[in-house]
Write a protein that holds these residues in place. Structure first.
Motif, PDB file in Angstrom:
ATOM      1  N   GLY A  85      23.742  12.293 -54.005  1.00 48.46           N
ATOM      2  CA  GLY A  85      25.171  12.241 -54.412  1.00 48.46           C
ATOM      3  C   GLY A  85      25.874  13.786 -54.234  1.00 48.46           C
ATOM      4  N   HIS A  86      26.956  13.887 -54.433  1.00 51.60           N
ATOM      5  CA  HIS A  86      27.774  15.026 -54.625  1.00 51.60           C
ATOM      6  C   HIS A  86      27.889  15.445 -56.103  1.00 51.60           C
ATOM      7  CE1 HIS A  86      30.280  13.481 -50.754  1.00 51.60           C
ATOM      8  NE2 HIS A  86      28.798  13.642 -50.592  1.00 51.60           N
ATOM      9  N   ILE A  87      27.208  16.593 -56.150  1.00 50.72           N
ATOM     10  CA  ILE A  87      27.167  17.149 -57.548  1.00 50.72           C
ATOM     11  C   ILE A  87      28.340  17.940 -57.904  1.00 50.72           C
ATOM     12  CG2 ILE A  87      26.099  18.703 -59.063  1.00 50.72           C
ATOM     13  CD1 ILE A  87      24.420  16.298 -58.397  1.00 50.72           C
ATOM     14  N   LEU A  88      29.099  17.328 -58.962  1.00 51.95           N
ATOM     15  CA  LEU A  88      30.331  17.906 -59.146  1.00 51.95           C
ATOM     16  C   LEU A  88      30.046  18.886 -60.545  1.00 51.95           C
ATOM     17  CD1 LEU A  88      32.889  15.046 -58.484  1.00 51.95           C
ATOM     18  CD2 LEU A  88      32.152  17.382 -57.053  1.00 51.95           C
ATOM     19  N   LEU A  89      29.199  18.160 -61.493  1.00 50.57           N
ATOM     20  CA  LEU A  89      28.936  18.831 -62.613  1.00 50.57           C
ATOM     21  C   LEU A  89      27.512  18.827 -62.893  1.00 50.57           C
ATOM     22  CD1 LEU A  89      30.117  19.641 -65.618  1.00 50.57           C
ATOM     23  CD2 LEU A  89      29.650  17.145 -66.396  1.00 50.57           C
ATOM     24  N   PRO A  90      27.069  19.917 -62.537  1.00 51.32           N
ATOM     25  CA  PRO A  90      25.457  20.268 -62.731  1.00 51.32           C
ATOM     26  C   PRO A  90      24.715  19.670 -64.021  1.00 51.32           C
ATOM     27  CG  PRO A  90      26.440  21.979 -61.445  1.00 51.32           C
ATOM     28  CD  PRO A  90      27.571  21.186 -62.186  1.00 51.32           C
ATOM     29  N   PHE A  91      23.855  18.699 -64.005  1.00 52.63           N
ATOM     30  CA  PHE A  91      23.309  18.231 -65.019  1.00 52.63           C
ATOM     31  C   PHE A  91      21.898  18.753 -65.222  1.00 52.63           C
ATOM     32  CE2 PHE A  91      23.425  15.022 -61.948  1.00 52.63           C
ATOM     33  CZ  PHE A  91      22.168  14.640 -61.575  1.00 52.63           C
ATOM     34  N   LEU A  92      21.408  19.372 -64.203  1.00 50.72           N
ATOM     35  CA  LEU A  92      19.975  20.297 -64.689  1.00 50.72           C
ATOM     36  C   LEU A  92      20.280  21.639 -64.102  1.00 50.72           C
ATOM     37  CD1 LEU A  92      17.811  17.781 -62.701  1.00 50.72           C
ATOM     38  CD2 LEU A  92      17.721  18.225 -65.154  1.00 50.72           C
ATOM     39  N   PRO A  93      19.795  22.724 -64.829  1.00 49.67           N
ATOM     40  CA  PRO A  93      19.944  24.057 -64.304  1.00 49.67           C
ATOM     41  C   PRO A  93      19.568  24.363 -62.871  1.00 49.67           C
ATOM     42  CG  PRO A  93      18.410  23.881 -66.421  1.00 49.67           C
ATOM     43  CD  PRO A  93      18.793  22.607 -65.982  1.00 49.67           C
ATOM     44  N   CYS A  94      18.803  23.574 -62.232  1.00 48.36           N
ATOM     45  CA  CYS A  94      18.568  23.762 -60.670  1.00 48.36           C
ATOM     46  C   CYS A  94      19.830  23.650 -59.856  1.00 48.36           C
ATOM     47  CB  CYS A  94      17.225  23.302 -60.348  1.00 48.36           C
ATOM     48  SG  CYS A  94      17.044  21.551 -60.364  1.00 48.36           S
ATOM     49  N   LEU A  95      20.703  22.700 -60.386  1.00 51.49           N
ATOM     50  CA  LEU A  95      21.614  21.956 -59.313  1.00 51.49           C
ATOM     51  C   LEU A  95      22.950  22.971 -59.342  1.00 51.49           C
ATOM     52  CD1 LEU A  95      21.598  18.225 -60.683  1.00 51.49           C
ATOM     53  CD2 LEU A  95      20.335  19.210 -58.729  1.00 51.49           C
ATOM     54  N   SER A  96      23.523  22.410 -58.334  1.00 51.87           N
ATOM     55  CA  SER A  96      24.860  23.534 -57.959  1.00 51.87           C
ATOM     56  C   SER A  96      25.557  22.402 -57.331  1.00 51.87           C
ATOM     57  CB  SER A  96      24.507  24.487 -56.926  1.00 51.87           C
ATOM     58  OG  SER A  96      23.609  25.551 -57.235  1.00 51.87           O
ATOM     59  N   PRO A  97      27.177  22.675 -57.324  1.00 57.62           N
ATOM     60  CA  PRO A  97      28.376  21.822 -56.902  1.00 57.62           C
ATOM     61  C   PRO A  97      28.075  21.680 -55.293  1.00 57.62           C
ATOM     62  CG  PRO A  97      29.135  23.392 -58.281  1.00 57.62           C
ATOM     63  CD  PRO A  97      27.754  23.982 -58.190  1.00 57.62           C
ATOM     64  N   PHE A  98      28.520  20.558 -54.883  1.00 57.66           N
ATOM     65  CA  PHE A  98      28.704  20.101 -53.510  1.00 57.66           C
ATOM     66  C   PHE A  98      29.369  21.050 -52.781  1.00 57.66           C
ATOM     67  CE2 PHE A  98      30.491  17.398 -50.399  1.00 57.66           C
ATOM     68  CZ  PHE A  98      29.518  16.966 -49.562  1.00 57.66           C
ATOM     69  N   ARG A  99      29.221  21.270 -51.603  1.00 59.37           N
ATOM     70  CA  ARG A  99      30.207  22.038 -50.806  1.00 59.37           C
ATOM     71  C   ARG A  99      30.384  21.255 -49.379  1.00 59.37           C
ATOM     72  NH1 ARG A  99      27.550  28.022 -50.255  1.00 59.37           N
ATOM     73  NH2 ARG A  99      29.838  28.401 -49.568  1.00 59.37           N
ATOM     74  N   ALA A 100      31.495  20.815 -48.928  1.00 63.01           N
ATOM     75  CA  ALA A 100      31.718  19.955 -47.776  1.00 63.01           C
ATOM     76  C   ALA A 100      31.646  21.232 -46.543  1.00 63.01           C
ATOM     77  CB  ALA A 100      33.056  19.463 -47.860  1.00 63.01           C
ATOM     78  N   VAL A 101      31.270  20.866 -45.422  1.00 65.65           N
ATOM     79  CA  VAL A 101      31.110  21.369 -44.247  1.00 65.65           C
ATOM     80  C   VAL A 101      32.467  21.036 -43.463  1.00 65.65           C
ATOM     81  CG1 VAL A 101      28.834  21.735 -44.424  1.00 65.65           C
ATOM     82  CG2 VAL A 101      29.511  19.829 -42.844  1.00 65.65           C
ATOM     83  N   PRO A 102      33.164  21.790 -42.517  1.00 63.54           N
ATOM     84  CA  PRO A 102      34.172  21.685 -41.654  1.00 63.54           C
ATOM     85  C   PRO A 102      33.796  20.259 -40.899  1.00 63.54           C
ATOM     86  CG  PRO A 102      33.751  23.770 -41.475  1.00 63.54           C
ATOM     87  CD  PRO A 102      32.631  23.242 -42.418  1.00 63.54           C
ATOM     88  N   PRO A 103      34.522  19.245 -40.805  1.00 59.92           N
ATOM     89  CA  PRO A 103      34.093  18.142 -39.842  1.00 59.92           C
ATOM     90  C   PRO A 103      34.397  18.350 -38.313  1.00 59.92           C
ATOM     91  CG  PRO A 103      36.194  17.591 -40.816  1.00 59.92           C
ATOM     92  CD  PRO A 103      35.839  19.187 -41.569  1.00 59.92           C
ATOM     93  N   ARG A 104      34.885  19.401 -37.911  1.00 59.45           N
ATOM     94  CA  ARG A 104      35.171  19.480 -36.496  1.00 59.45           C
ATOM     95  C   ARG A 104      34.528  21.125 -36.294  1.00 59.45           C
ATOM     96  NH1 ARG A 104      41.357  17.898 -35.255  1.00 59.45           N
ATOM     97  NH2 ARG A 104      41.165  15.790 -35.962  1.00 59.45           N
ATOM     98  N   PRO A 105      33.911  21.122 -35.234  1.00 55.51           N
ATOM     99  CA  PRO A 105      33.457  20.191 -34.533  1.00 55.51           C
ATOM    100  C   PRO A 105      32.544  19.196 -35.041  1.00 55.51           C
ATOM    101  CG  PRO A 105      32.135  21.987 -34.081  1.00 55.51           C
ATOM    102  CD  PRO A 105      32.800  22.409 -35.120  1.00 55.51           C
ATOM    103  N   PHE A 106      32.338  17.915 -34.276  1.00 51.80           N
ATOM    104  CA  PHE A 106      31.697  16.792 -35.076  1.00 51.80           C
ATOM    105  C   PHE A 106      30.034  17.147 -35.151  1.00 51.80           C
ATOM    106  CE2 PHE A 106      31.141  16.065 -30.533  1.00 51.80           C
ATOM    107  CZ  PHE A 106      29.869  15.618 -30.422  1.00 51.80           C
ATOM    108  N   THR A 107      29.665  18.055 -34.336  1.00 56.32           N
ATOM    109  CA  THR A 107      28.262  18.369 -34.398  1.00 56.32           C
ATOM    110  C   THR A 107      27.685  18.921 -35.840  1.00 56.32           C
ATOM    111  OG1 THR A 107      28.903  20.555 -33.254  1.00 56.32           O
ATOM    112  CG2 THR A 107      27.831  18.470 -31.797  1.00 56.32           C
ATOM    113  N   ASN A 108      28.820  19.653 -36.457  1.00 57.76           N
ATOM    114  CA  ASN A 108      28.379  20.074 -37.943  1.00 57.76           C
ATOM    115  C   ASN A 108      27.858  19.178 -38.738  1.00 57.76           C
ATOM    116  OD1 ASN A 108      29.840  22.252 -37.138  1.00 57.76           O
ATOM    117  ND2 ASN A 108      31.566  22.366 -38.427  1.00 57.76           N
ATOM    118  N   TRP A 109      28.117  17.770 -38.463  1.00 55.40           N
ATOM    119  CA  TRP A 109      27.495  16.713 -39.253  1.00 55.40           C
ATOM    120  C   TRP A 109      26.123  16.393 -38.564  1.00 55.40           C
ATOM    121  CZ3 TRP A 109      32.350  13.191 -39.912  1.00 55.40           C
ATOM    122  CH2 TRP A 109      33.236  13.602 -40.902  1.00 55.40           C
TER     123      TRP A 109
END
Length: 230
Positions: free
Chosen positions: A90-114
């Motif tokens: 999933g996409h972490i929005l509220l870290p519920f463990l100390p080791c977790l960090s919020p989700f960061r989306a990458v640019p969808p263009r160029p499509f090779t980023n995915w």
């Protein structure tokens, strides 16, 4: 397997899948688990009072209630410190463990980023074909569209990202695994359902099986892993 100490007195590791009401596949997971594992399922809100003493891996879908999980963070940390493992989606929005960090989306263009690329895939992704395993009917972007920062000492398994419209590069670990010193491991997949990919029981190599077995049986990441990132 006999030389491994499981969290119960049997000879098979035990996976607990925590169902969410929005999990599309909440009744399917049992059919994907290796046949030499034990499997059980429960509602995510039962976790507050559940006895995890005999559970080797706790699995959460990408639709989990992170506000609730944050409210029982101390119990989750205690389970991890006692040698239990987490398989998180999933996409972490509220870290519920100390080791977790919020989700960061990458640019969808160029499509090779995915396009998913190997970092240190190890026993978790080492048998996968990185040209194809993460594609859904040939398409990119269904596996994941971003990453989260991994804690120091984590093993970066797979990478996602690339340049944005202004040329700035945003790249990071879409899949990573971290070991709590003296405790268990956290496997983090920054997408909804990793078991959608190359995990049908008839599929070999089998990604879901490899991840579960690597969590319990492998020494990756090493207990004294270096703190620099790849």
């Amino acid at each position: 397997m006999a030389d491994r100490a499981f969290r119960h007195d049997g000879r098979r590791p035990h996976l607990l899948y925590l169902r969410s009401t929005r999990s599309y596949n909440r009744d399917r997971i049992g059919g994907l688990v290796p046949q030499d594992w034990r499997y059980s399922a429960a509602d995510i809100y039962d976790l507050e009072t559940a006895d995890l003493a005999e559970v080797d891996v706790v699995m959460l879908s990408g639709m989990a209630d992170q506000i609730f999980l944050k409210s029982i963070e101390s119990k989750l940390v205690q389970y991890l410190a006692g040698g239990g493992h987490f398989l998180l989606n999933g996409h972490i929005l509220l870290p519920f463990l100390p080791c977790l960090s919020p989700f960061r989306a990458v640019p969808p263009r160029p499509f090779t980023n995915w396009m998913i690329r190997p970092a240190q895939p190890g026993a978790y992704f080492g048998r996968m074909d990185f040209e194809s395993f993460h594609r859904h009917e040939g398409l990119l972007g269904q596996y994941a569209r971003g990453f989260s920062d991994a804690p120091a000492g984590a093993q970066w398994l797979c990478l996602i990202g690339g340049p944005g419209p202004d040329g700035t590069v945003l790249e990071g670990p879409v899949d990573w695994v971290w070991r709590m010193p003296g405790g268990g491991k956290v496997f983090m997949h920054n997408g909804d359902h990793i078991e959608q990919f190359c995990s049908d029981p008839r599929h070999q190599p089998n990604l879901f099986h490899d991840i579960l077995n690597a969590l319990v049986f492998s020494d990756e990441p090493a207990a004294a892993a270096a703190e620099e990132r790849p």
